[in-house]
Design an enzyme around this catalytic site. Structure first.
Site, PDB file in Angstrom:
ATOM      1  N   HIS A 174      38.552 -51.055 124.489  1.00  0.00           N
ATOM      2  CA  HIS A 174      39.209 -49.759 124.674  1.00  0.00           C
ATOM      3  C   HIS A 174      40.521 -49.932 125.443  1.00  0.00           C
ATOM      4  O   HIS A 174      40.647 -50.835 126.269  1.00  0.00           O
ATOM      5  CB  HIS A 174      38.313 -48.825 125.505  1.00  0.00           C
ATOM      6  N   CYS A 280      33.948 -45.427 132.335  1.00  0.00           N
ATOM      7  CA  CYS A 280      33.146 -45.029 131.168  1.00  0.00           C
ATOM      8  C   CYS A 280      31.844 -44.334 131.542  1.00  0.00           C
ATOM      9  O   CYS A 280      31.223 -43.694 130.693  1.00  0.00           O
ATOM     10  CB  CYS A 280      32.920 -46.198 130.237  1.00  0.00           C
TER      11      CYS A 280
HETATM   12  C1  CIR Z   1      29.800 -49.781 123.309  1.00  0.00           C
HETATM   13  O1  CIR Z   1      29.971 -50.895 122.798  1.00  0.00           O
HETATM   14  O2  CIR Z   1      30.137 -48.751 122.745  1.00  0.00           O
HETATM   15  C2  CIR Z   1      29.139 -49.730 124.657  1.00  0.00           C
HETATM   16  N1  CIR Z   1      28.250 -50.831 124.762  1.00  0.00           N
HETATM   17  C3  CIR Z   1      30.156 -49.802 125.766  1.00  0.00           C
HETATM   18  C4  CIR Z   1      31.035 -48.590 125.842  1.00  0.00           C
HETATM   19  C5  CIR Z   1      31.918 -48.650 127.027  1.00  0.00           C
HETATM   20  N2  CIR Z   1      32.753 -47.507 127.071  1.00  0.00           N
HETATM   21  C6  CIR Z   1      33.872 -47.426 127.786  1.00  0.00           C
HETATM   22  O3  CIR Z   1      34.270 -48.358 128.437  1.00  0.00           O
HETATM   23  N3  CIR Z   1      34.555 -46.292 127.716  1.00  0.00           N
END
Ligand code: CIR
Length: 285
Positions: A174, A280
């Site tokens: 991201h 997140c």
């Molecule tokens: C994913 O791969 O979607 C989750 N394991 C991690 C998401 C992390 N999100 C973020 O940093 N905004």
């Protein structure tokens, strides 16, 4: 980020299913990255509870949603929604396994009377981890998780603000993993190749002037130290950043740059195994 006062946060508890079924497993396999290290769930929950308490201690009214075992990545509420002022855009995450996460968040936002919009095109994807708002305009990663059609929804929902697409590719997940708003007019940027490229694209497109605060690339010998430390949370004069033991050089840089901010250390350390960053695990609005 906006100069408006932030009063609320939403977080979500950690399901057991995150250990074996996080989308991080798919991501790492697809892009040839090392397999995900197993999560110590007790430690992850302890860190998450402390993170939640930090938000409360900074004056936010925090809604804690229960975990949902059928949604392994549900603690990562940031990805489900983009909120500015009284308006929210429910996103459409890239992975099918994450599409149900926004429902519980939506119920809270509706209950609070926010104006709700939704990404409802089957070809569009958008994740909140790709989006930051400077108070004047949006920067959004055009990544494996967020595509141009998803970015169009951000434009339609917030027509009064410019929206700038910043290219990003694996291993970066991201935009906020390489560049993130750190204070009014200051963007924390990782000194990595992707961070440098993102900063160039930000400067080319920005309609306002920003300063880059460079955060270090992790040392090859200790790759988890100073890793993704540009991912910080700013609101109401507070800056939440990594713990000193996670990012010793970064903490020095934040301390020197922001003597007047209320700096607070926090971690979602164990969840970093499944690609979580500080931002997140909460929605702050
Ligand atoms: C994913 O791969 O979607 C989750 N394991 C991690 C998401 C992390 N999100 C973020 O940093 N905004």
């Amino acid at each position: 980020m906006s100069t408006a006062k932030f009063t609320r946060a939403i977080v979500r508890q950690i399901p057991d299913s995150i250990r074996d079924h996080s989308e991080a497993n798919e991501y790492n396999a697809r892009y040839g990255l090392p397999p995900v290290e197993p999560i110590d769930l007790d430690l992850a929950r302890k860190e998450h509870a402390e993170y939640t308490q930090t938000l409360r201690d900074l004056g936010l009214d925090v809604t804690v949603l229960p975990a949902d075992e059928s949604l392994p990545d549900c603690p990562f509420v940031e990805d489900t929604c983009v909120i500015v002022g009284n308006r929210a855009l429910l996103t459409r995450p890239y992975s099918e396994s994450r599409r149900g996460e926004a429902d519980a968040v939506n119920r809270v936002l509706m209950g609070l009377g926010l104006e709700i919009h939704q990404v409802d095109d089957e070809e569009a994807t958008l994740e909140g981890g790709d989006v930051f708002f400077t108070g004047h305009e949006f920067f959004v990663g055009n990544s494996t998780r967020t595509n141009i059609k998803g970015i169009e929804f951000l434009r339609k929902t917030f027509p009064e603000y410019p929206v700038h697409a910043i290219p990003l590719a694996p291993p970066e997940l991201h935009l906020k993993g390489v560049a993130c708003i750190a204070a009014p007019g200051v963007i924390a940027v990782c000194e990595s190749d992707w961070g440098i490229a993102a900063w160039k694209a930000i400067q080319e497109q920005a309609g306002f002037s920003y300063e880059a605060l460079w955060t270090p690339v992790p040392d090859v010998d200790s790759p988890f130290i100073d890793d993704h430390t540009c991912d910080v949370i700013y609101f109401n004069g507070n800056l939440i950043h990594c713990m000193e033991e996670e990012g010793p050089k970064s903490v020095e840089i934040f301390a020197e740059k922001f003597p007047d901010l209320n700096r607070v250390e926090a971690t979602v350390g164990e969840l970093q195994n499944v690609d979580a960053g500080l931002t997140c695990c909460s929605l702050i609005f």
